[in-house]
Design an enzyme around this catalytic site. Structure first.
Site, mmCIF file in Angstrom:
data_model
loop_
_atom_site.group_PDB
_atom_site.id
_atom_site.type_symbol
_atom_site.label_atom_id
_atom_site.label_comp_id
_atom_site.label_asym_id
_atom_site.label_seq_id
_atom_site.Cartn_x
_atom_site.Cartn_y
_atom_site.Cartn_z
ATOM 1 N N GLU A 105 -5.062 -8.761 0.156
ATOM 2 C CA GLU A 105 -6.137 -8.551 1.512
ATOM 3 C C GLU A 105 -7.255 -8.423 1.229
ATOM 4 O OE1 GLU A 105 -4.452 -5.539 4.229
ATOM 5 O OE2 GLU A 105 -2.469 -6.111 3.802
ATOM 6 N N GLU A 136 0.880 -1.321 -0.077
ATOM 7 C CA GLU A 136 -0.020 -0.108 0.236
ATOM 8 C C GLU A 136 0.697 1.242 0.078
ATOM 9 O OE1 GLU A 136 -3.217 0.003 3.050
ATOM 10 O OE2 GLU A 136 -3.943 -1.801 2.177
#
Ligand code: PNW
Length: 494
Positions: A400, A211
């Protein structure tokens, strides 16, 4: 409902009706009706299955679970410093001990095994391997991952490693201002190459950075995450560039030092653009929007350029970069990892300069146990579908997906997290929609195996399939663990 789905629905409901009618007429027992239902379920599996060989796993990250922050010569990370700064973490906790996974990893691998999960995404703590960020490696740090890998492989679980899940060595923050300097991008590549050389005999899939956008925005923009800075726009754009550059340099280093065949890619939280209504025009607008709102990250990684709109929007605050930087950032990757939790924008086609409008989410938009975690299962369809369609990416992992839930134990100690099951079932239904249409998703990692240190939310937000009592380190399977085990066993929706 699509035409195909309508046809299926009618067929099932007609048959179901006939069976019930038949069983009533013949006076069948409840058991026989159950048998009929089992047959029905089998039929449904045929239509709701995932591709053969689809990887089902769980995900965690080093700082969130390991604890043992002072052990075996680990150096401090920016998250240690951040969590110890008063006022940063909701419940005033830190991850000094967290899940004590550093010592309990064997038990934790058994938790994965009990789910039937065949893959595991974890991250390597840079400050364990290079306590000072660069310079002398610390063999004891790497040894922990050697032990973990051996344990995973012995249990038939395929390791997927993330090189950077936000725990930058504090020394690099002190020396260079962390990602404010391209020296950190280079140090990251050196560390990634070093690890790849030593672990790629067993780890075949490596994620570079987890991220990029969150670490830039929350770490350097609004200062909620480590290192807690609030930089002006030009410097922030420069940090973003250095992080993207770090990804590209690491891809090259992993290729140079890892075994042949080691696969590498990012684990991004794509800013997800959902067409508000699934018309051709809105879908096209959502694709255009996806390229633009991800311009600093995935678009640059996959296209080797910053879009005109991105540079024009940044104006005098645009980052400084060279053509060579962009070539590095767009080094060929083997897959794209996507963290999918929530939709970021609903998109409507528009007759304006950009061809799209981003509809703000009304305050009434439903969310899970965290206000940011808006519920839109279709995000799980559109995220991989956009990436495959816009950039022709041929391998995608959902790195995720999951939710926190606030379930309390029942009197007899069970955790019935039915809202998590609801969330997962709906998101996975849309993942199945994607794979059944041929969107090349090869695996899914549920966040998270167990409750852990949820960054600035401390231990208050619980994302685990396993509940953790942080006083005793006892792990207890929630109902969602049974749900996931069932789904994995069938390789189909349940
Ligand atoms: C991820 N969003 O963060 C992180 O990778 C994990 O370490 C973290 O524990 C997990 O999600 C749960 O929070 C995200 O706003 C935070 O879209 C925010 C978003 C997505 C991911």
């Amino acid at each position: 409902m699509t035409k195909g789905a309508a046809v299926l629905f009618n067929r099932f409901s007609r048959r179901h009706f006939a069976r019930i009618a038949g069983s009533l007429a013949l006076g069948m027992s409840a058991n026989q009706v159950d048998a009929g239902e089992a047959a029905d379920r089998e039929n449904r599996d045929g239509a709701s299955g995932f591709p053969n060989g689809f990887r089902w796993g769980t995900a965690t990250s080093a700082y969130q679970i390991e604890g043992a922050v002072d052990e075996d010569a680990r150096g401090p990370s920016i998250w240690d410093s951040h969590a110890h700064r008063p006022g940063t973490i909701e419940d005033r906790s830190n991850a000094d001990h967290a899940n004590d996974h550093y010592h309990l990893y064997k038990d934790d691998v058994q938790l994965m095994k009990a789910l039937g999960a065949k893959a595991y995404r974890f991250s390597i703590a840079w400050p364990r391997v290079f306590p000072e960020g660069t310079g002398s490696p610390n063999p004891k740090g790497l040894d922990f991952y050697n032990r973990l890998l051996d344990e995973l492989l012995e249990s038939g679980i395929e390791p997927f490693a993330t090189m950077y899940h936000w725990d930058l060595p504090q020394a690099l923050q002190d020396r260079h201002g962390g990602w404010m300097s391209r020296d950190t991008s280079k140090a990251f590549a050196d560390y990634a190459g070093y690890v790849a050389e030593r672990l790629s005999d067993r780890v075949k899939h490596i994620f570079t950075i987890n991220e990029c956008s969150r670490l830039v925005h929350l770490g350097y923009g609004i200062g909620a995450d480590a290192p807690g800075l609030k930089l002006p726009q030009q410097q922030l754009n420069q940090v973003r560039h250095h992080v993207a550059l770090g990804h590209g340099l690491a891809v090259q280093a992993i290729r140079a030092h890892g075994r042949a065949g080691t696969k590498v890619g990012p684990a991004e939280n794509l800013v997800i653009c959902v067409p508000a209504i699934e018309t051709v025009a809105n879908i096209r607008a959502a694709e255009i929007a996806t390229r633009e709102v991800n311009a600093g990250y995935l678009t640059a990684m996959l296209e080797g350029k910053y879009t005109e709109a991105y540079l024009a929007g940044a104006g005098k605050d645009a980052p400084t970069f060279t053509a060579e930087d962009l070539r590095i950032i767009s080094s060929p990757i083997d897959f794209v990892g996507l963290n999918v939790y929530t939709p970021h924008h609903y998109v409507v086609a528009a007759d304006n300069d950009s061809d799209f409008t981003l509809a703000p989410l009304p305050a009434s938009f439903p969310h899970m146990d965290a206000p940011w975690l808006k519920i839109a299962p279709e995000a799980m369809y559109w995220a991989p579908r956009h990436v495959a369609k816009i950039w022709g990416v041929r391998s995608i992992y959902i790195t995720e997906n999951g939710t926190s839930a606030a379930d309390q134990p029942t009197a007899d100690g069970h955790f019935h997290d039915v809202d998590r099951i609801m969330y997962l079932r709906n998101y996975l239904t849309h993942l199945q929609r994607a794979t059944s249409e041929g969107v090349p998703v090869n695996g899914y990692f549920l966040w998270s195996l167990m409750d852990n240190f949820e960054w600035t939310d401390g231990f208050e937000k619980r994302f685990g399939l396993y509940h953790v009592d942080f006083k005793t380190q006892r792990r207890t399977a929630r109902l969602s663990a049974s749900y996931y085990r069932e789904l994995i066993a069938r390789n189909a929706l349940v």
